[in-house]
Scaffold this active site. Structure first.
Site, PDB file in Angstrom:
ATOM      1  N   PRO A 206       0.826  -1.217   0.000  1.00  0.00           N
ATOM      2  CA  PRO A 206       0.000   0.000   0.000  1.00  0.00           C
ATOM      3  C   PRO A 206       0.855   1.259   0.000  1.00  0.00           C
ATOM      4  O   PRO A 206       1.902   1.317   0.645  1.00  0.00           O
ATOM      5  CB  PRO A 206      -0.803  -0.120   1.299  1.00  0.00           C
ATOM      6  CG  PRO A 206      -0.777  -1.570   1.653  1.00  0.00           C
ATOM      7  CD  PRO A 206       0.528  -2.096   1.149  1.00  0.00           C
ATOM      8  N   THR A 208       2.440   2.699  -2.555  1.00  0.00           N
ATOM      9  CA  THR A 208       3.576   2.757  -3.475  1.00  0.00           C
ATOM     10  C   THR A 208       3.235   3.441  -4.795  1.00  0.00           C
ATOM     11  O   THR A 208       4.088   3.528  -5.678  1.00  0.00           O
ATOM     12  CB  THR A 208       4.107   1.342  -3.756  1.00  0.00           C
ATOM     13  OG1 THR A 208       3.018   0.478  -4.120  1.00  0.00           O
ATOM     14  CG2 THR A 208       4.791   0.777  -2.526  1.00  0.00           C
ATOM     15  N   GLY A 209       1.999   3.903  -4.972  1.00  0.00           N
ATOM     16  CA  GLY A 209       1.665   4.691  -6.152  1.00  0.00           C
ATOM     17  C   GLY A 209       1.011   3.920  -7.270  1.00  0.00           C
ATOM     18  O   GLY A 209       1.128   4.315  -8.439  1.00  0.00           O
ATOM     19  N   THR A 211      -2.306   3.494  -7.938  1.00  0.00           N
ATOM     20  CA  THR A 211      -3.374   4.309  -8.527  1.00  0.00           C
ATOM     21  C   THR A 211      -2.795   5.501  -9.276  1.00  0.00           C
ATOM     22  O   THR A 211      -3.263   5.853 -10.372  1.00  0.00           O
ATOM     23  CB  THR A 211      -4.325   4.800  -7.428  1.00  0.00           C
ATOM     24  OG1 THR A 211      -4.855   3.680  -6.721  1.00  0.00           O
ATOM     25  CG2 THR A 211      -5.467   5.611  -8.017  1.00  0.00           C
ATOM     26  N   GLU A 427      19.413   2.372  26.129  1.00  0.00           N
ATOM     27  CA  GLU A 427      19.663   2.932  24.799  1.00  0.00           C
ATOM     28  C   GLU A 427      21.152   3.031  24.507  1.00  0.00           C
ATOM     29  O   GLU A 427      21.587   2.794  23.374  1.00  0.00           O
ATOM     30  CB  GLU A 427      19.002   4.310  24.688  1.00  0.00           C
ATOM     31  CG  GLU A 427      17.500   4.298  24.771  1.00  0.00           C
ATOM     32  CD  GLU A 427      16.870   3.417  23.710  1.00  0.00           C
ATOM     33  OE1 GLU A 427      17.426   3.305  22.611  1.00  0.00           O
ATOM     34  OE2 GLU A 427      15.824   2.824  23.992  1.00  0.00           O
ATOM     35  N   ASP A 502      12.928  -6.716  22.827  1.00  0.00           N
ATOM     36  CA  ASP A 502      14.236  -7.046  22.241  1.00  0.00           C
ATOM     37  C   ASP A 502      14.447  -8.552  22.212  1.00  0.00           C
ATOM     38  O   ASP A 502      14.900  -9.113  21.203  1.00  0.00           O
ATOM     39  CB  ASP A 502      15.358  -6.401  23.063  1.00  0.00           C
ATOM     40  CG  ASP A 502      15.332  -4.888  22.967  1.00  0.00           C
ATOM     41  OD1 ASP A 502      14.837  -4.380  21.949  1.00  0.00           O
ATOM     42  OD2 ASP A 502      15.807  -4.230  23.905  1.00  0.00           O
TER      43      ASP A 502
END
Length: 656
Positions: A206, A208-209, A211, A427, A502
């Site tokens: 969805p 990705t262009g 249409t 982190e 994780d």
């Protein structure tokens, strides 16, 4: 029923309003006194009467003192004759002003006919209104089987899209350029015996262009574009979908050359008889009609069907055979070069600051589709407006990336100093190991600010776009995933639930190394067969094609991968404890650490790069957000956490 009751109520209200006005109209302002003709004659003889108005048989009398009276004369005789019968003084009568009104007809309609006809007029109006509604419903019923396709006129330049409006997708454009030639010059191919392609199937995730590129084909060929969704064919009445298909192709043939675009064709094109989507006669009849219409085209009918789906695996084989959808065009997620070009297109109408580097933004948006990039710039524009700025700067764009992936920053979330320190060590452990191991991805940013469900996150970027991932890469990534867990254990002698995600992802990666990639000591083979049960929802079902002894060996190999990664992570963090403390101190003070500051602590020389140059290899970003005690959900190439609220960090990395 509600609409009918509303209409009836409106008619009743109108009737009451008209009746009220009618009564008000006929109500006199002041009621005059009734007198007899004999009294009137006496008053005339006494010289008290000033004026008499004759209205049919009614007499309106005005006295000299402006007092009003009324009387009735004989219906068969005139006023003078009636008064003479009562011995009126002729000389006195001559002094009275007599006015004769001839409104017998209007009085008759108002007083007699109108009250009788008004109910019938209201009933007739109500019947007419109901018949009109029934006729309207009948017209809708007659058009129920008509096509609901939206037509884009090629002459309308406002909505015209061409290949210039689409960045990247070079191979897709080349494949579809032949379709444009077929539509523009069909005889060029027919003379050589070549048949015009009847259908093109656009495949891809969805956003990705699909249409957009279908519209671009119609814009390049300058032909009408019929756009309809697969779900618009199916109704509760059997046969309506097939009727709409026939009407759609009938309209397209009249406008030929033309393009028919069916979006989400899997809504009606699912495999028949496989239980996918359930048994539905209407859906199957619609699919059968599409098959017949596509296969029934003449060789000189230049109408091409373009369909889009992100689930080609569930389509019926009859749709995919040659003669129906002859071409399959895959729309992939854009690479770093294409992302840069897409960002340029969506940034055209937005005021950008001088510090904007679209190349750097493309590096941090690995796995973003074209729609995601458009949303990214829109979020940056909204953020700029909220800050009352005139131009979009790099700060808004980088924050928009984090907002799109992880959600908005939760500045009101209060975290005590102890939990904040745990998140900082977690982190820092991810980032330090990522920078120390040769095959791990370089670090771009570290943050311990809560964002969405994440308590903190680490942003990393590979040195170039990756299509194939090596065993060495996975081994180092396992150590990076365990970095937060090991860092907490070394710093505090205990671990928190923040590392649960994780561990889950590291276990899944290790199992894939064994069962899918053949990268373990069990040799080059796969174990188990996975299939998605669509009709039960998005549920993965795995079929075991190995023995229990082999299952035990798989578990041992997975454990070995995890144990080795733990040893490596522990060794790195122990050797670089001083640098770990520096990173933690900086995070506790500033809460954010950018790449330059992190590289300075680690002694890493920054890589030289030029902004917004598509011909250079640049890193593709990876997000390692820290979420809570729940599994992450992968979206395209970027994994985004989906967890329960908590303050504990969970690392999420982009696994391809």
């Amino acid at each position: 029923m509600n609409k009918l009751a509303k209409n009836i109520g409106l008619l009743i209200l109108t009737f009451l309003l008209i009746s009220g006005l009618f009564v008000l109209y006929n109500k006199p302002a002041e009621k005059p006194e009734d007198v007899s003709l004999s009294t009137l004659v006496s008053q005339i003889n006494d010289g008290k009467v000033k004026e008499i108005t004759v209205d049919a048989d009614s007499l309106a009398i005005v006295m000299n003192d402006n007092k009003t009276e009324k009387a009735n004369k004989e219906a068969e005789a005139g006023l003078t004759e009636s008064l003479k019968n009562y011995n009126v003084d002729t000389e006195k009568l001559k002094a009275v002003n007599i006015i004769i009104k001839d409104n017998a007809s209007s009085s008759f309609w108002l007083s007699t006919v109108l009250p009788f006809l008004l109910p019938f007029l209201l009933i007739a109006g109500f019947v007419w209104f109901m018949l009109k509604q029934a006729q309207k419903g009948n017209n809708q019923a007659m058009s129920f089987g008509s096509s609901r396709a939206r037509v884009t006129d090629p002459k309308d330049k406002r909505f015209r899209v061409t290949f210039k409006d689409i960045a990247g997708a070079k191979e897709s454009k080349e494949e579809l350029s032949e379709i444009v030639e077929f539509l523009k010059h069909p005889n060029k191919f027919l003379k050589l015996g070549a048949k015009i392609p009847k259908g093109v199937l656009l495949l891809g995730p969805p956003g990705t262009g699909k249409t957009l590129i279908a519209k671009a084909v119609a814009g390049e060929a300058n032909v009408p574009f019929f756009n309809i969704s697969g779900s618009e064919f199916v109704e509760m009445f059997v046969g309506v979908g097939a009727s709409r298909v026939r009407d759609l192709f009938k309209q397209a043939k009249k406008s030929a050359p033309a393009i028919v675009f069916i979006d989400e064709i899997d809504a009606v094109g699912r495999h028949r008889g496989a239980g996918l989507g359930g048994g539905h006669d209407e859906r199957e009849q619609t699919l059968n009609q599409i098959l017949v219409e596509m296969d029934g085209f003449d060789t000189n009918t230049n109408v091409i069907v373009i369909a889009a789906t992100n689930r080609p695996d569930v389509l019926d084989p009859a749709l995919l055979r040659p003669g129906r959808f002859d071409r399959r065009v895959t729309m992939d997620l854009p690479d770093i070069e294409e992302r840069t070009l897409i960002l340029k297109i969506h940034a055209k109408n937005k005021p950008l600051g001088t510090d904007i580097d679209l190349r750097a933004i493309a590096e941090r948006t690995s796995g973003f589709s074209g729609a995601d990039l458009a949303n990214l710039l829109n979020e940056a524009a909204i953020l700029t407006a909220r800050r009352s700025k005139k131009e979009i700067t790099m700060d808004e764009l980088t924050e928009a990336i984090e907002k799109v992936i992880l959600g908005p920053a939760r500045k009101s979330r209060v975290i005590d100093a102890e939990e904040k320190k745990i998140i900082a060590y977690h982190e820092a452990g991810h980032a330090l190991i990522g920078a120390a191991l040769p095959n791990a991805d370089p670090i771009q940013k570290i943050s311990i600010i809560s964002r969405g469900h994440a308590g903190g996150y680490t942003l990393s970027a590979p040195s170039k776009d990756k299509r194939l991932l090596s065993r060495a890469y996975f081994i180092d990534e396992l150590s990076v995933l365990l970095g937060g867990y090991v860092s907490e254990k070394l710093a505090f002698g205990d671990v928190t639930t923040g590392a649960s995600n994780d561990l889950e992802r590291a276990t899944a990666m290790a199992r894939n190394l064994v069962t899918r990639y053949g990268m373990s000591e069990l040799g080059p083979r796969t174990f188990g067969h996975k299939e998605e049960l669509v009709f039960l929802g998005k549920e993965m079902h795995e079929e075991k094609n190995y023995s229990e002894n082999t299952a035990d060996d798989i578990d041992k190999q997975v454990t070995k991968f995890i144990a080795n990664a733990y040893v490596v992570a522990e060794k790195v963090l122990t050797e670089k404890k001083e640098q770990l403390e520096k990173i933690v101190t900086a995070l506790m003070e500033k809460e954010n650490m950018e790449q330059a500051e992190f590289n300075e602590i680690m002694g890493i020389k920054p890589r030289e790069s030029a902004p917004v140059k598509p011909d250079m290899d640049q890193p593709e970003p990876i997000i390692k957000p820290e979420a809570e005690d729940a599994p992450a959900e992968e979206k395209d190439e970027t994994t985004v956490p989906e967890t329960e609220p908590s303050t504990e960090p969970v690392s999420v990395k982009n696994i391809q």
